[in-house]
Design a protein around this motif. Sequence first.
Motif, PDB file in Angstrom:
ATOM      1  N   LEU A 255       0.816  -1.205   0.000  1.00  0.00           N
ATOM      2  CA  LEU A 255       0.000   0.000   0.000  1.00  0.00           C
ATOM      3  C   LEU A 255       0.855   1.262   0.000  1.00  0.00           C
ATOM      4  CD1 LEU A 255      -2.815  -1.059   2.505  1.00  0.00           C
ATOM      5  CD2 LEU A 255      -2.922  -0.998  -0.001  1.00  0.00           C
ATOM      6  N   ILE A 256       1.964   1.229   0.711  1.00  0.00           N
ATOM      7  CA  ILE A 256       2.866   2.382   0.720  1.00  0.00           C
ATOM      8  C   ILE A 256       3.492   2.580  -0.655  1.00  0.00           C
ATOM      9  CG2 ILE A 256       5.045   3.252   1.658  1.00  0.00           C
ATOM     10  CD1 ILE A 256       4.242   1.932   4.339  1.00  0.00           C
ATOM     11  N   HIS A 257       3.880   1.474  -1.289  1.00  0.00           N
ATOM     12  CA  HIS A 257       4.469   1.586  -2.632  1.00  0.00           C
ATOM     13  C   HIS A 257       3.437   2.102  -3.628  1.00  0.00           C
ATOM     14  CE1 HIS A 257       7.716   0.782  -5.463  1.00  0.00           C
ATOM     15  NE2 HIS A 257       6.771   0.433  -6.321  1.00  0.00           N
ATOM     16  N   ARG A 258       2.194   1.722  -3.464  1.00  0.00           N
ATOM     17  CA  ARG A 258       1.150   2.239  -4.344  1.00  0.00           C
ATOM     18  C   ARG A 258       0.999   3.754  -4.204  1.00  0.00           C
ATOM     19  NH1 ARG A 258      -3.853  -2.054  -3.699  1.00  0.00           N
ATOM     20  NH2 ARG A 258      -2.978  -3.748  -4.976  1.00  0.00           N
ATOM     21  N   GLY A 259       1.184   4.264  -2.992  1.00  0.00           N
ATOM     22  CA  GLY A 259       1.151   5.711  -2.811  1.00  0.00           C
ATOM     23  C   GLY A 259       2.236   6.393  -3.619  1.00  0.00           C
ATOM     24  N   LEU A 260       3.401   5.785  -3.635  1.00  0.00           N
ATOM     25  CA  LEU A 260       4.515   6.295  -4.442  1.00  0.00           C
ATOM     26  C   LEU A 260       4.147   6.301  -5.921  1.00  0.00           C
ATOM     27  CD1 LEU A 260       7.657   6.987  -3.948  1.00  0.00           C
ATOM     28  CD2 LEU A 260       8.046   4.690  -4.818  1.00  0.00           C
ATOM     29  N   TYR A 261       3.523   5.206  -6.357  1.00  0.00           N
ATOM     30  CA  TYR A 261       3.115   5.086  -7.758  1.00  0.00           C
ATOM     31  C   TYR A 261       2.113   6.175  -8.115  1.00  0.00           C
ATOM     32  CZ  TYR A 261       2.037   2.715 -12.143  1.00  0.00           C
ATOM     33  OH  TYR A 261       1.892   2.414 -13.476  1.00  0.00           O
ATOM     34  N   ALA A 262       1.135   6.412  -7.236  1.00  0.00           N
ATOM     35  CA  ALA A 262       0.125   7.432  -7.492  1.00  0.00           C
ATOM     36  C   ALA A 262       0.751   8.821  -7.573  1.00  0.00           C
ATOM     37  CB  ALA A 262      -0.947   7.385  -6.408  1.00  0.00           C
ATOM     38  N   GLU A 263       1.700   9.098  -6.709  1.00  0.00           N
ATOM     39  CA  GLU A 263       2.371  10.403  -6.745  1.00  0.00           C
ATOM     40  C   GLU A 263       3.022  10.636  -8.104  1.00  0.00           C
ATOM     41  OE1 GLU A 263       5.142  10.850  -3.541  1.00  0.00           O
ATOM     42  OE2 GLU A 263       3.637  10.421  -2.003  1.00  0.00           O
ATOM     43  N   TYR A 264       3.730   9.637  -8.589  1.00  0.00           N
ATOM     44  CA  TYR A 264       4.396   9.798  -9.885  1.00  0.00           C
ATOM     45  C   TYR A 264       3.389  10.062 -10.995  1.00  0.00           C
ATOM     46  CZ  TYR A 264       7.036   8.975 -14.090  1.00  0.00           C
ATOM     47  OH  TYR A 264       7.594   9.141 -15.336  1.00  0.00           O
ATOM     48  N   ASN A 265       2.339   9.245 -11.052  1.00  0.00           N
ATOM     49  CA  ASN A 265       1.399   9.364 -12.162  1.00  0.00           C
ATOM     50  C   ASN A 265       0.645  10.680 -12.156  1.00  0.00           C
ATOM     51  OD1 ASN A 265       2.193   6.686 -12.641  1.00  0.00           O
ATOM     52  ND2 ASN A 265       0.194   6.185 -13.485  1.00  0.00           N
ATOM     53  N   LEU A 266       0.378  11.221 -10.993  1.00  0.00           N
ATOM     54  CA  LEU A 266      -0.378  12.470 -10.915  1.00  0.00           C
ATOM     55  C   LEU A 266       0.510  13.697 -11.089  1.00  0.00           C
ATOM     56  CD1 LEU A 266      -2.799  11.611  -7.982  1.00  0.00           C
ATOM     57  CD2 LEU A 266      -3.384  11.821 -10.403  1.00  0.00           C
ATOM     58  N   VAL A 267       1.775  13.586 -10.744  1.00  0.00           N
ATOM     59  CA  VAL A 267       2.649  14.761 -10.781  1.00  0.00           C
ATOM     60  C   VAL A 267       3.517  14.816 -12.041  1.00  0.00           C
ATOM     61  CG1 VAL A 267       4.524  15.979  -9.584  1.00  0.00           C
ATOM     62  CG2 VAL A 267       2.692  14.883  -8.260  1.00  0.00           C
ATOM     63  N   TYR A 268       4.023  13.664 -12.494  1.00  0.00           N
ATOM     64  CA  TYR A 268       5.041  13.677 -13.532  1.00  0.00           C
ATOM     65  C   TYR A 268       4.658  13.003 -14.850  1.00  0.00           C
ATOM     66  CZ  TYR A 268       7.931  14.857  -9.492  1.00  0.00           C
ATOM     67  OH  TYR A 268       8.432  15.445  -8.366  1.00  0.00           O
ATOM     68  N   ASP A 269       3.766  12.038 -14.828  1.00  0.00           N
ATOM     69  CA  ASP A 269       3.550  11.225 -16.012  1.00  0.00           C
ATOM     70  C   ASP A 269       3.056  12.044 -17.200  1.00  0.00           C
ATOM     71  OD1 ASP A 269       3.313   8.331 -17.065  1.00  0.00           O
ATOM     72  OD2 ASP A 269       1.388   9.226 -17.586  1.00  0.00           O
ATOM     73  N   ARG A 270       3.763  11.931 -18.312  1.00  0.00           N
ATOM     74  CA  ARG A 270       3.448  12.710 -19.511  1.00  0.00           C
ATOM     75  C   ARG A 270       2.116  12.298 -20.131  1.00  0.00           C
ATOM     76  NH1 ARG A 270       8.209  13.044 -23.858  1.00  0.00           N
ATOM     77  NH2 ARG A 270       9.154  14.208 -22.149  1.00  0.00           N
ATOM     78  N   GLY A 271       1.826  10.990 -20.110  1.00  0.00           N
ATOM     79  CA  GLY A 271       0.578  10.508 -20.680  1.00  0.00           C
ATOM     80  C   GLY A 271      -0.640  11.000 -19.919  1.00  0.00           C
TER      81      GLY A 271
END
Length: 296
Positions: A255-271
């Motif tokens: 669950l903690i790693h998923r939080g990391l994943y969500a941060e990346y996708n919402l802040v940085y992901d170009r797509g």
Amino acid sequence: MTETFTAEKSRASAWFHQLRDEIVASFEALEDSHCEGPFSDQSAGRFEVTPTTRTSDDGSDAGGGLMSVMRGGRVFEKVGVNISAVHGTLGAAAQKAMAARGVPGIAENPQFWASGISLVAHMQNPHCPAVHMNTRMFWTPNAWWFGGGSDLNPCLEYDEDTVHFHGAQQAHLDPHGTELYPELKKWADEYFYIPHRNRARGVGGIFMDDRNTGDWEADFALTQDIGRAFLPAYVPLIEKRRSLPFGEPEKDAQLIHRGLYAEYNLVYDRGTKFGLATGHDANAVLMSLPPMAKWV
């Protein structure tokens, strides 16, 4: 000028649809074959398929696609496999972003066409790594290019899994030139990095963008092999890990790693940024977010 590229667009979008069908069938087969271990007493998961649409500013049809999502399966807690083919006029923010990337002629003619496949899988068992994959083609009246790749995102890392994932990708890339795998691996290491956490999102993979060597056939063939690499790179890892026992510490790490994943996708992901900026279905664009996550 790239003219209309009608045949090339059709071939690319058909390929993304074919790859989608192969992945959906493979993932449902994993659900059916999971007969022992955690979650094996649940019903086998199935994808729910929903058409998506994009409407231009004047209300006219601007393409769409298919959003295929499985939730609460034996193996997959949430997985989405989306395809789309959209077209229209780039808005001011998207034009600025494209111009900054060196795309020619955007200000003079901001028409575009884009098609691709996007996949994100979040797993039931914390021993099974999450994964992301996408490939795409983008066209404007003055340019075309391909992009995409795949990367592995385990919360519990196994060195042999990382080696297998990268090895399968290298085996598919080497026929296109042995220099490509290290180049695209380095690109993935740099792209899937979270600056505000000073760490990578996962254990890497391959990534490319703005791929235009001037040889459309060669670049399309490379893009296809990036897609073909995905199942042999990923499925054996799930078959190996899906029946392993786990407890609260492992689930907490997931669950903690998923939080990391969500941060990346919402802040940085170009797509993600492009999909929202061009008015595509928000549910399809944000399909990548996990069903549950945790921050400490």
